[in-house]
Design an enzyme around this catalytic site. Structure first.
Site, PDB file in Angstrom:
ATOM      1  N   CYS A   2       0.846  -1.189   0.000  1.00 24.01           N
ATOM      2  CA  CYS A   2       0.000   0.000   0.000  1.00 24.01           C
ATOM      3  C   CYS A   2       0.878   1.233   0.000  1.00 24.01           C
ATOM      4  CB  CYS A   2      -0.870   0.016   1.251  1.00 24.01           C
ATOM      5  SG  CYS A   2      -1.801  -1.487   1.506  1.00 24.01           S
ATOM      6  N   ARG A  27       1.175   1.832  -6.083  1.00 23.99           N
ATOM      7  CA  ARG A  27       1.363   0.854  -5.005  1.00 23.99           C
ATOM      8  C   ARG A  27       0.054   0.201  -4.591  1.00 23.99           C
ATOM      9  NH1 ARG A  27       6.180   1.453  -2.268  1.00 23.99           N
ATOM     10  NH2 ARG A  27       5.294   0.332  -0.512  1.00 23.99           N
ATOM     11  N   TRP A  79      -3.670  -1.477  -1.216  1.00 20.40           N
ATOM     12  CA  TRP A  79      -3.603  -2.694  -2.022  1.00 20.40           C
ATOM     13  C   TRP A  79      -4.094  -3.781  -1.086  1.00 20.40           C
ATOM     14  CZ3 TRP A  79      -2.501  -4.133  -6.951  1.00 20.40           C
ATOM     15  CH2 TRP A  79      -2.263  -5.465  -7.173  1.00 20.40           C
ATOM     16  N   ASN A 110       0.853  -0.491   6.163  1.00 20.23           N
ATOM     17  CA  ASN A 110       1.274  -1.192   4.947  1.00 20.23           C
ATOM     18  C   ASN A 110       2.007  -2.449   5.402  1.00 20.23           C
ATOM     19  OD1 ASN A 110       2.278  -2.038   2.507  1.00 20.23           O
ATOM     20  ND2 ASN A 110       3.988  -0.601   2.518  1.00 20.23           N
ATOM     21  N   GLY A 111       1.478  -3.603   5.080  1.00 27.29           N
ATOM     22  CA  GLY A 111       2.120  -4.850   5.524  1.00 27.29           C
ATOM     23  C   GLY A 111       1.055  -5.859   5.930  1.00 27.29           C
ATOM     24  N   GLU A 491       8.161 -18.652 -21.304  1.00 24.38           N
ATOM     25  CA  GLU A 491       8.011 -17.336 -20.662  1.00 24.38           C
ATOM     26  C   GLU A 491       8.997 -16.321 -21.247  1.00 24.38           C
ATOM     27  OE1 GLU A 491       6.608 -14.265 -18.268  1.00 24.38           O
ATOM     28  OE2 GLU A 491       5.737 -16.097 -19.117  1.00 24.38           O
ATOM     29  N   LYS A 495       7.919 -12.819 -23.122  1.00 24.36           N
ATOM     30  CA  LYS A 495       8.395 -11.493 -22.686  1.00 24.36           C
ATOM     31  C   LYS A 495       8.966 -10.706 -23.856  1.00 24.36           C
ATOM     32  CE  LYS A 495       6.587 -11.052 -19.791  1.00 24.36           C
ATOM     33  NZ  LYS A 495       5.786 -12.088 -19.185  1.00 24.36           N
ATOM     34  N   GLU A 498       6.242  -9.563 -26.227  1.00 23.33           N
ATOM     35  CA  GLU A 498       5.376  -8.501 -25.690  1.00 23.33           C
ATOM     36  C   GLU A 498       6.004  -7.121 -25.779  1.00 23.33           C
ATOM     37  OE1 GLU A 498       2.818  -9.193 -22.056  1.00 23.33           O
ATOM     38  OE2 GLU A 498       4.451 -10.591 -21.709  1.00 23.33           O
ATOM     39  N   HIS A 514      11.679 -31.797 -35.641  1.00 17.77           N
ATOM     40  CA  HIS A 514      10.444 -32.288 -36.276  1.00 17.77           C
ATOM     41  C   HIS A 514       9.775 -31.217 -37.138  1.00 17.77           C
ATOM     42  CE1 HIS A 514      10.960 -35.874 -33.906  1.00 17.77           C
ATOM     43  NE2 HIS A 514      11.139 -35.097 -32.837  1.00 17.77           N
ATOM     44  N   LYS A 613      -3.125  -4.706 -19.270  1.00 21.74           N
ATOM     45  CA  LYS A 613      -2.596  -5.407 -18.096  1.00 21.74           C
ATOM     46  C   LYS A 613      -3.493  -6.559 -17.690  1.00 21.74           C
ATOM     47  CE  LYS A 613       0.131  -6.347 -14.786  1.00 21.74           C
ATOM     48  NZ  LYS A 613       1.346  -7.049 -15.153  1.00 21.74           N
TER      49      LYS A 613
END
Ligand code: AGP
Length: 618
Positions: A2, A27, A79, A110-111, A491, A495, A498, A514, A613
């Site tokens: 947060c 955040r 968050w 925050n936590g 992956e 990346k 993208e 093949h 996103k």
């Protein structure tokens, strides 16, 4: 993760707090709020959603004494971790003794307070009532329960009973102008001014007002009143902290000095992975503790199969999960492309566990696949980063990543946190099957070693940037790997597609012969995953076949492994680790490679064309 802001001085606090929140919105943007202290008392204003909603809610606050007249206050952008993003769960949380009127203490946090349930039960036994589902409201009441006119004393007493992480800012009605802040695990920075002081989770929020800052260390507590700042430890011993001068530009600050959110999020991974695994493994019992999954060892005996569903990067993480669950737990596992799963009338039932993997928790295809699995009577759980998101709510059980907000469209830290969770799930299932406690203890260590292994890869950022220069002209590329390295190849290719727009394809290394090997030319580079372990030698012989056709080769290989030296034109080294763990440092190496290729090609890295996103449409 947060965002916290605080102010004590001579100016009207509200506009300063709101500006700070805007800078910290990356955040967390689930809800926002502030608490202002004036002779009228502590005024708390909060709302769901983005900071702009709070600005609108406050309206023309200049003319309102308890708003515009207040010269001290705290604010928060959330968050969500505990409890969905609603106004009642928004911060600040206020507290007062049972039966009394008016807020006595207010707090932003925050936590994660890990023992909040036990603390809450004790406070409820003392007659205190709670309105939200948050761990933070418990902390506010805990501080208030020790408050006798000295906020520092109340805060330190309370925090000495807390397990978990915190960055907090707190105010009290009887000490107008005083802020008390503290940290353990979550950042707090203090901004020093002429006749004022600011606090924040990130310097980005206060750079407009000062560049002279003090970073608090873990277990530091600071009392702030105007320009006066006194720091002590949690056992009230005075502490001295040096101040530093910040020289970032305002815009850069929001990215924490990084050129792009993607690079910032790549470099956050040692911490985000630790946030994901912290408190979720028992190194004595050699097992993982995933209470949110709510699947007991005895349920596993009944389980026939694990299905892992997702899209894009989340699907690639699922493939690592498939390998690890079969490898260590011996339970049949299958990864499924969500859109395909939802339409092909899948054979799934009550003896199947369906794991829905999604960073945003809002991806339409994954959500629909969840609903299909629910309708088919399967056990359905979510692996999600966004708390309170639709998939989280609809699965009703699962694991939150706690990777913090991921702003860059190209997912990086969410992938490494997803894989960390899937390894912990494989451990839990394996320990309920044939894995011994000794092997479990070793497995826990293998996972706990990953953040440091990632740090070693991040140290090679300049080296990887140099290598990237040799690949920026390529219009196509092949990524190859075997076993655990195949999803890493997938992956890596995703990346670079993208963010650099190079048409990359990933193959299981044995698949090349093949057909696709026909495409090899000097212009088409090969990126091969060859860390030490099963499959390396076979992959090296596939690499030799590619070099024989003139392809340039970039290897990702193990530190100190000289066997691979003659196989690559360029080599990125990762620390030695068992392959199921090496997945993460190897992926970070490819994230950095893709980032620098895209940077050198001048691509808009954080907002690549055509992407969003979270894909909330089919
Ligand atoms: C990854 O970099 C992309 N942003 C995309 O493939 C993403 O992983 C996919 O859309 C799934 O998103 P989710 O994890 O939020 O469900």
């Amino acid at each position: 993760m947060c965002g916290i802001v605080g102010y004590s001085g001579t100016q009207s606090a509200a506009p300063i707090l709101l500006n700070g929140l805007k800078r910290l919105e990356y955040r967390g943007y689930d809800s926002a709020g502030l608490a202002l202290v004036s002779p009228e008392g502590i005024r708390v204003e909060k709302c769901e959603g983005k900071v702009v909603n709070l600005v609108n809610q406050l309206g023309d606050f200049d003319k309102v004494p308890s708003l515009g007249g207040a010269t001290a206050g705290i604010a928060h952008t959330r968050w969500a971790t505990h409890g969905p993003p609603t106004t009642v769960n928004a911060h600040p949380h206020a507290a007062r003794p049972a039966g009394e009127e008016g807020n006595r203490v207010a707090l932003v946090h925050n936590g994660i307070i890990e023992n909040y349930k036990a603390l809450k039960a004790r406070l409820e036994a003392d007659g205190r009532g709670f309105v939200s589902e948050t761990d933070t409201e418990v902390l506010a009441h805990l501080v208030d329960s020790f408050y006798e006119g000295d906020l520092v004393k109340a805060v330190t007493t309370a925090l000495n009973q807390v397990e978990g992480t915190f960055g907090i800012a707190c105010v009290a009605i009887d000490e107008p102008g005083v802020l008390v802040v503290a940290r353990r695990g979550s950042p707090i920075v203090i901004g020093l001014g002429e006749d004022e002081t600011l606090v924040a989770s990130d310097a980005a929020a206060i750079l407009r007002y000062t560049r002279q800052v003090i970073y608090l260390d873990d277990n530091d507590v600071a009392r702030i009143e105007g320009p006066k700042v006194d720091i002590c430890s949690l056992d009230a011993m005075p502490v001295t902290r040096e101040s530093t001068q910040i020289d970032w530009s305002d815009d850069a600050a929001e990215k924490g000095g990084y050129a792009h959110y993607m690079l910032k999020e790549i470099f956050e991974q040692p911490d985000s992975i630790w946030n994901t695994i912290r408190g979720r493994m028992d190194s004595d019992r050699g097992n993982s503790v995933l209470s949110g999954l709510n699947v007991q060892p005895r349920d596993l005996a009944e389980l026939h199969r694990v299905l892992l569903i997702g899209c894009g990067t989340s699907l690639n993480a699922g493939l690592v999960g498939e390998y690890a669950i079969e490898d260590f737990a011996g339970i049949p596992a299958e990864v499924e492309q969500a859109a395909e799963f939802r339409y092909r009338n899948p054979i799934v039932g009550s003896k199947d566990l369906v794991l829905a993997i999604s960073q945003s928790g809002e991806t339409a295809d994954t959500l629909a696949a969840v609903r299909e699995a629910v309708d088919k009577g399967a056990l359905v759980a979510g692996l999600v980063n966004v708390v309170g998101s639709t998939i989280a709510r609809e699965t009703g059980r699962g694991i939150y990543l706690h990777a913090g907000p991921e702003i860059s469209v190209a997912s990086t830290k969410a992938f490494t946190s997803q894989v960390s969770c899937l390894l912990m799930i494989a451990l839990k299932f394996a320990r309920a099957a044939r894995m011994s406690r000794e092997r479990g203890v070793r497995f826990v260590k293998e996972i706990e070693a990953i953040p440091d292994q990632v740090r070693e890869v991040l140290k090679q950022n300049d080296h990887i940037a140099k290598i990237a220069e040799n690949y920026i002209k390529a219009e196509s590329a092949f990524y190859i790997g075997r076993g655990y390295m195949y999803p890493v190849a997938l992956e890596g290719a995703l990346k670079i597609k993208e963010i650099s727009y190079i048409h990359a394809e990933a193959f299981h290394a044995a698949e090349l012969k093949h057909g696709s090997i026909a495409l090899l030319t000097e212009e088409l580079p090969i990126i091969a995953l060859v860390p030490d372990g099963p499959g390396k030698d076979k992959t090296l012989s596939n690499v030799a076949e590619c070099r024989a056709r003139g392809s340039k080769v970039l290897l990702v290989a193990t530190e100190g492994d000289d066997e691979v030296n003659d196989y690559g034109d360029d080599i990125i080294r990762i620390p030695a680790a068992p392959l199921h763990a090496a997945v993460i440092p190897a992926t970070v190496a490819l994230q950095l490679f893709a980032y620098h290729v895209a940077r050198l090609r001048g691509c808009p890295i954080d907002q690549p064309r055509n992407l969003a996103k979270s894909v909330t449409v089919e």
